[in-house]
Design an enzyme around this catalytic site. Structure first.
Site, PDB file in Angstrom:
ATOM      1  N   LYS A  17     -33.622  -0.927  12.215  1.00  0.00           N
ATOM      2  CA  LYS A  17     -32.186  -0.622  12.347  1.00  0.00           C
ATOM      3  C   LYS A  17     -31.455  -0.820  11.034  1.00  0.00           C
ATOM      4  O   LYS A  17     -30.507  -0.109  10.726  1.00  0.00           O
ATOM      5  CB  LYS A  17     -31.517  -1.540  13.384  1.00  0.00           C
ATOM      6  N   LYS A 186     -45.352   8.365  24.890  1.00  0.00           N
ATOM      7  CA  LYS A 186     -44.648   8.009  26.131  1.00  0.00           C
ATOM      8  C   LYS A 186     -43.141   7.861  25.888  1.00  0.00           C
ATOM      9  O   LYS A 186     -42.713   7.113  25.009  1.00  0.00           O
ATOM     10  CB  LYS A 186     -45.226   6.693  26.682  1.00  0.00           C
ATOM     11  N   THR A 187     -42.371   8.542  26.699  1.00  0.00           N
ATOM     12  CA  THR A 187     -40.914   8.491  26.532  1.00  0.00           C
ATOM     13  C   THR A 187     -40.262   7.470  27.474  1.00  0.00           C
ATOM     14  O   THR A 187     -39.068   7.206  27.369  1.00  0.00           O
ATOM     15  CB  THR A 187     -40.269   9.869  26.811  1.00  0.00           C
ATOM     16  N   GLY A 355     -37.175 -20.900  -5.034  1.00  0.00           N
ATOM     17  CA  GLY A 355     -37.827 -21.627  -3.951  1.00  0.00           C
ATOM     18  C   GLY A 355     -37.223 -23.003  -3.789  1.00  0.00           C
ATOM     19  O   GLY A 355     -36.370 -23.414  -4.583  1.00  0.00           O
ATOM     20  N   CYS A 382     -34.509 -18.842 -10.946  1.00  0.00           N
ATOM     21  CA  CYS A 382     -33.959 -20.013 -10.257  1.00  0.00           C
ATOM     22  C   CYS A 382     -34.958 -21.167 -10.332  1.00  0.00           C
ATOM     23  O   CYS A 382     -35.154 -21.716 -11.407  1.00  0.00           O
ATOM     24  CB  CYS A 382     -33.565 -19.657  -8.828  1.00  0.00           C
ATOM     25  N   GLY A 384     -37.919 -20.954 -10.629  1.00  0.00           N
ATOM     26  CA  GLY A 384     -38.865 -20.513 -11.666  1.00  0.00           C
ATOM     27  C   GLY A 384     -38.390 -20.884 -13.062  1.00  0.00           C
ATOM     28  O   GLY A 384     -39.177 -21.279 -13.923  1.00  0.00           O
ATOM     29  N   GLU A 406     -34.911 -32.916  -7.408  1.00  0.00           N
ATOM     30  CA  GLU A 406     -35.181 -32.301  -6.108  1.00  0.00           C
ATOM     31  C   GLU A 406     -36.471 -32.862  -5.495  1.00  0.00           C
ATOM     32  O   GLU A 406     -36.615 -32.933  -4.288  1.00  0.00           O
ATOM     33  CB  GLU A 406     -35.300 -30.770  -6.267  1.00  0.00           C
ATOM     34  N   HIS A 516     -30.019 -15.215  -9.440  1.00  0.00           N
ATOM     35  CA  HIS A 516     -30.933 -14.291  -8.752  1.00  0.00           C
ATOM     36  C   HIS A 516     -30.595 -12.840  -9.106  1.00  0.00           C
ATOM     37  O   HIS A 516     -29.887 -12.164  -8.353  1.00  0.00           O
ATOM     38  CB  HIS A 516     -30.841 -14.492  -7.237  1.00  0.00           C
ATOM     39  N   GLU A 518     -32.337 -10.287  -8.850  1.00  0.00           N
ATOM     40  CA  GLU A 518     -32.904  -9.310  -7.902  1.00  0.00           C
ATOM     41  C   GLU A 518     -31.866  -8.858  -6.875  1.00  0.00           C
ATOM     42  O   GLU A 518     -31.979  -7.767  -6.311  1.00  0.00           O
ATOM     43  CB  GLU A 518     -34.143  -9.898  -7.204  1.00  0.00           C
TER      44      GLU A 518
HETATM   45  N1  GLN Z   1     -34.480 -25.547  -5.204  1.00  0.00           N
HETATM   46  C1  GLN Z   1     -33.790 -25.212  -6.389  1.00  0.00           C
HETATM   47  C2  GLN Z   1     -32.330 -25.620  -6.360  1.00  0.00           C
HETATM   48  O1  GLN Z   1     -31.767 -25.820  -5.317  1.00  0.00           O
HETATM   49  C3  GLN Z   1     -33.891 -23.740  -6.694  1.00  0.00           C
HETATM   50  C4  GLN Z   1     -33.245 -22.889  -5.667  1.00  0.00           C
HETATM   51  C5  GLN Z   1     -33.645 -21.455  -5.769  1.00  0.00           C
HETATM   52  O2  GLN Z   1     -34.657 -21.127  -6.382  1.00  0.00           O
HETATM   53  N2  GLN Z   1     -32.906 -20.589  -5.128  1.00  0.00           N
HETATM   54  O3  GLN Z   1     -31.719 -25.742  -7.403  1.00  0.00           O
END
Ligand code: GLN
Length: 544
Positions: A17, A186-187, A355, A382, A384, A406, A516, A518
């Site tokens: 959707k 099949k409908t 992450g 981030c 990374g 963290e 980010h 992306e």
């Molecule tokens: N865990 C990390 C932070 O909170 C990175 C967060 C993320 O990669 N979106 O700063």
């Protein structure tokens, strides 16, 4: 006043959707209309921000700082229209607002009920802030017949009446399964699903039928007869070879024509689909191929990295390159017998994505080290970027105990919890142990790039704005030590306090970003960092 298109789904979930809504938006836009697409999610979380990616896939972040459903990413990628806080709502948020009003006494002694109070709140949400568009597409999450989606279905039924019948159209998505033993499509499930919807007071105008082979004319006629729609409004939707072919495919099947017809619009211009044809041409006729390794945590579920996956494809579109993505579980690189080099050597680029949490972090750090030492194009996003800074601190700046708060207390907090920062709304303050929902540094923030940096030449500007979603920041007090180790702080927040981008000067392509990118990449407007990263990977692929 805007016209409304309500998209529901029946039979099963995962019928696409979101892509239907995004594609319909793109098709209407290609005819010169202004569109806005909204998503209603029936679950009780206030937003998906606190949900595991395994539950819900990626959390998409808007410019204005909403943590929202990943379908908003499709909407943005297909229409280029930036989604807002007000484009995604959940049952949880509706109830939170209603209960807050009730506690304030706003209901003046009334009994607060699903109808009219919840349905009114849903309707208010649907129509808010839509004066400047021609069409609003409202996608209702879940499957018709679910208990939790009932108030939304009831609200859109009412809303079409409120708007006046010619101003609302219902599009319903169903499945037409192939039963192998009988050798037949099949409908019946479609008939049942439409019956369910009509029992709730909604007669669909257009049916989009997901089917894995050609839908015979006789089946189309049968669905039309039993479901009370025009035969031409039964749109077969076969699996597409790329999501970017979906607008072209649905247009060829008549989707946008039928929707406009249902509104009684017969003088709309033909759509200009050149940009979609160009994307498909680039996908079909590529001139190179790269393999990118993504070293992450949620690699078993591609939806967890939806926007990242698409942005890499966009980077390929920009370079006419096919991008193969190898999803690598960072944790596996931590085992003693792991052969990191065997996994990473065949790659043309290494990306460590965003992450949360410590699991797999040593594997990510080891991948950064490999990319740095072997001069493999590296992109850290981030978490990374944070891992890239910790790697640099440990291995080049002699700070052996470098880590992030963290993961627990550390004597060398190269990355640390941020408790104060400036946003457009003023000073933001947080405390350790505070609430988790909606409290990160979220949404678009500006950054300044060093004039002589690689990223300034990639962006072709020194002032950028990118979207954030994180609680921790690279600690600016380590800047000198890290820069001496070759990691240049090439992007900073305007006040100079928050590192936004790091890059290596002694490497072909090594960039870490705290935001980010992306989330802002579009197939017809690939993000410059992804275009640059894939270009570097392509150059590498041509060397060997
Ligand atoms: N865990 C990390 C932070 O909170 C990175 C967060 C993320 O990669 N979106 O700063």
């Amino acid at each position: 006043m805007a016209r409304f298109i309500f998209v529901t789904g029946g039979v099963v979930s995962s019928l696409g959707k979101g892509l239907l809504s995004a594609s319909l938006g793109a098709l209407l836009q290609a005819r010169g209309f202004k569109v806005r697409i909204r998503k209603f999610d029936p679950y009780l979380n206030v937003d998906p921000g606190t949900m595991s990616p395994y539950q819900h896939g990626e959390v998409y972040v808007t410019d204005d700082g909403a943590e929202s459903d990943l379908d908003l990413g499709h909407y943005e990628r297909f229409t280029g229209v930036s989604a807002r806080q007000s484009d995604n709502v959940t049952t949880g948020r509706i109830y939170r607002d209603i209960i807050a009003r009730e506690r304030r006494g706003d209901y003046l002694g009334a009994t607060v009920q699903v109808i009219p109070h919840v349905t009114n709140a849903i309707k208010e949400f649907a129509i808010a802030d839509t004066d400047d568009v021609d069409f609003v597409i409202c996608e209702i999450g879940g499957t018709v017949g679910d208990i939790e989606s009932l108030p939304f279905v009831e609200a859109i039924r009412q809303l079409r009446n409120d708007l006046g019948r010619p101003n609302g159209v219902f599009v319903h998505t169903t499945l037409v399964p192939w039963i192998a033993a009988a050798g037949e499509l099949k409908t019946k499930p479609t008939q049942h699903s439409v019956r369910e919807l009509t029992s709730l007071g909604i007669q669909p105008d257009v049916l989009l039928c997901r089917v894995d082979r050609q839908l015979p004319d006789s089946d189309r006629a049968k669905i039309a007869l039993f479901c009370n729609v025009a035969k031409s409004a039964v749109i077969p939707a076969l699996d597409a070879r790329s999501i970017y072919d979906v607008p072209l495919q649905y247009h060829a099947e008549g989707l946008d024509d039928e929707v406009l017809k249902a509104f009684g619009i017969d003088d709309a211009p033909e759509p200009d689909l050149a940009r979609w044809h160009d994307i498909m041409d680039r996908l079909d006729n590529h001139e190179g191929e790269v393999t990118i390794g993504v070293v992450g945590k949620y690699v078993g579920l591609p939806d967890a990295y939806k926007s990242l996956n698409e942005a890499l494809v966009h980077g390929g579109l920009a370079n006419r390159a096919k991008v193969n993505i190898r999803w690598l579980d960072a944790e596996l690189f931590e085992h003693e017998d792991a052969n990191l080099a065997a996994e990473l050597e065949p790659l043309h680029g290494i990306l460590v994505p965003g992450g949360f949490g410590e699991r797999g972090s040593e594997g990510k750090i080891a991948s950064v080290k490999f990319a740095r030492e072997r001069n493999v194009p590296f992109f850290g996003i981030c978490l990374g970027m944070q891992m890239a800074c910790i790697e640099g601190a440990r291995n080049l700046a002699g700070i052996a105990e470098a880590s992030t708060t963290e993961f627990g207390d550390t004597p060398e907090p190269v990355v640390g919890l941020i408790t104060e920062w400036m946003s457009e709304e003023g000073l933001q303050q947080r405390r350790a142990g505070g609430e988790l929902g909606g409290t990160m540094r979220l949404g678009a923030y500006p950054a300044r790039l060093a004039g002589n940096s690689r990223v300034a030449s990639i962006y072709q500007t020194t002032e950028i704005s990118e979207r954030h979603r994180h609680r921790y920041e690279v600690n600016v007090h380590y800047r000198d030590a890290l820069e001496k180790g070759g990691l240049l702080f090439s992007g900073m927040s305007p006040d100079g306090q928050l590192p936004e981008i790091v890059e290596r000067t002694d490497h072909d392509w090594f960039v870490g970003v705290q935001f980010h990118p992306e989330l802002k990449s579009r197939p017809f407007n690939p993000h410059p960092l992804f275009a640059g990263f894939i270009k570097a990977a392509l150059d590498k692929s041509r060397l060997v």
